[in-house]
Scaffold this active site. Structure first.
Site, PDB file in Angstrom:
ATOM      1  N   GLU A   1       0.073  -1.213  53.986  1.00 21.71           N
ATOM      2  CA  GLU A   1      -1.311  -0.721  53.941  1.00 21.71           C
ATOM      3  C   GLU A   1      -2.223  -1.823  54.447  1.00 21.71           C
ATOM      4  OE1 GLU A   1      -4.622   0.242  50.436  1.00 21.71           O
ATOM      5  OE2 GLU A   1      -2.481   0.099  49.951  1.00 21.71           O
TER       6      GLU A   1
ATOM      7  N   ASP B   1      -6.116  -2.483  54.616  1.00 24.66           N
ATOM      8  CA  ASP B   1      -7.466  -2.049  54.269  1.00 24.66           C
ATOM      9  C   ASP B   1      -8.458  -2.716  55.216  1.00 24.66           C
ATOM     10  OD1 ASP B   1      -6.635  -0.441  52.158  1.00 24.66           O
ATOM     11  OD2 ASP B   1      -6.625  -2.122  50.759  1.00 24.66           O
TER      12      ASP B   1
ATOM     13  N   GLU C   1     -12.959  -1.831  52.565  1.00 19.74           N
ATOM     14  CA  GLU C   1     -13.249  -1.245  51.257  1.00 19.74           C
ATOM     15  C   GLU C   1     -14.627  -1.776  50.935  1.00 19.74           C
ATOM     16  OE1 GLU C   1      -9.683  -0.270  48.576  1.00 19.74           O
ATOM     17  OE2 GLU C   1      -9.349  -2.335  49.241  1.00 19.74           O
TER      18      GLU C   1
ATOM     19  N   HIS D   1      -1.992  -5.415  52.786  1.00 21.68           N
ATOM     20  CA  HIS D   1      -1.053  -5.253  51.672  1.00 21.68           C
ATOM     21  C   HIS D   1       0.334  -5.015  52.273  1.00 21.68           C
ATOM     22  CE1 HIS D   1      -4.063  -4.627  48.370  1.00 21.68           C
ATOM     23  NE2 HIS D   1      -4.788  -4.078  49.335  1.00 21.68           N
TER      24      HIS D   1
END
Length: 324
Positions: free
Chosen positions: A155, A157, A160, A171
């Site tokens: 993942e 990001d 955010e 991640h």
């Protein structure tokens, strides 16, 4: 046979709200892609399979598109919709963005997102056909590094964020071992307390462009760099990530680069969290928000109209997506 194939593609894409994007090269400029969005199959419309939903269903879930802009409302008539959507290619499968040694840019409007709210723009190592995780087809197959329903995957990001704080966080995962906390960069947490927010260097009361670059050295991901553009001016200081945990344990930055090279799916959502109140993003050392200000009840009472707008999505060679 060609006519039949075109008909099937048209049928597949007509079911979903259109959201054109652009794929860019340094030599050829940016070419418009006939992309669209699909709502997560597990979102609160279980009686309507993802492929049979109507425009009204999407509106009921706080989702609308206009030109190249996607708007996601958290609340619809006082009820939490908290939608999550994925980008589809013209063939009706997920658009697989290959971003190693490339960049991804998007215009964002976070002006109505208060403390505790999260307008998320990120990449998931989902499969193109939506298989895995207990389903298949558009709207299915979601996975991330928190391993929902036991389905783990890399993942990234990209954003955010709300109007007060922002973070970008890789991640990586190696099998089912994931870096759940991630290796994030948050300007406020890094000491840049006047960098991001209403009236600050990146003025979140207005639209701005976010550029994320995934540079490679020797075929491996070597850095993730954030740049901002607002009012025609490039703003440096968005941060650079050059390492992310252990390659042997979670895959590290190298593993994330391998996922980016293979292609990842763009996910976009808006959400809040009753248990943590997004404190990890915007409270204490991570942002200016007061403890308790990000509860869902407070957000609904004080900011029922909270929404995020993502627009002008472009990806391709480093330096190519903002030359327009």
């Amino acid at each position: 046979m060609v006519a039949s194939l075109l008909a099937s593609i048209t049928q597949a894409t007509d079911q979903y709200p259109l959201l054109p994007t652009w794929k860019c090269t340094s030599s050829g400029g940016c070419i418009k892609q006939n992309t669209s969005i699909v709502l997560d199959a597990n979102a609160g419309l279980a009686s309507h399979p993802a492929g049979s939903r109507t425009a009204a269903d999407y509106a009921a879930m706080g989702i609308s598109t206009s030109g190249n802009a996607l708007t996601l409302y958290h609340y619809v008539k006082g009820v939490s919709a908290s939608p999550r959507v994925y980008l589809l290619g013209p063939d009706g499968k997920y658009e697989m963005m290959s971003l190693l040694n490339a960049e991804l840019s998007v215009d964002v409007d976070y002006s109505t997102l208060p403390c505790g709210e999260n307008g998320a723009f990120y990449l998931s190592e989902m499969k193109a056909d939506g298989s895995g995780g207990g389903g298949s087809g558009p709207g299915n197959g979601y996975c991330d590094a928190q391993c929902p329903q036991g389905y783990c995957c890399n993942e990234m990001d990209i954003l955010e964020a709300n109007a007060l704080a922002t973070a970008m966080t890789p991640h990586p995962c190696k099998g089912n071992t994931c870096d759940k906390g991630g290796c994030g960069y948050n300007p406020y947490a890094s000491g840049q307390k006047n960098f991001y927010g209403p009236g600050k260097t990146v003025d979140t009361s207005k639209v701005f462009t976010v550029v994320t670059q995934f540079a490679a050295t020797g075929g491996k991901l070597s850095s993730i760099t954030r740049k901002y553009i607002q009012n025609g001016r490039e703003i440096d200081g968005g941060g650079t990530i050059t390492s992310c945990g252990s390659e042997s344990t979670t895959g590290g930055l190298t593993g994330m680069g391998q996922a980016l090279a293979s292609g990842m799916v763009l996910a976009m959502s808006i959400w809040n969290d009753a248990s943590q109140e997004m404190a990890w993003l915007d409270e204490g050392a991570d942002g200016p928000c007061a403890a308790g200000s990000g509860t869902p009840a407070t957000i609904l009472a004080q900011h029922p109209n909270t929404h995020v707008v993502f627009s002008n999505i472009r990806w391709g060679d480093i330096g190519s997506t903002t030359k327009h």
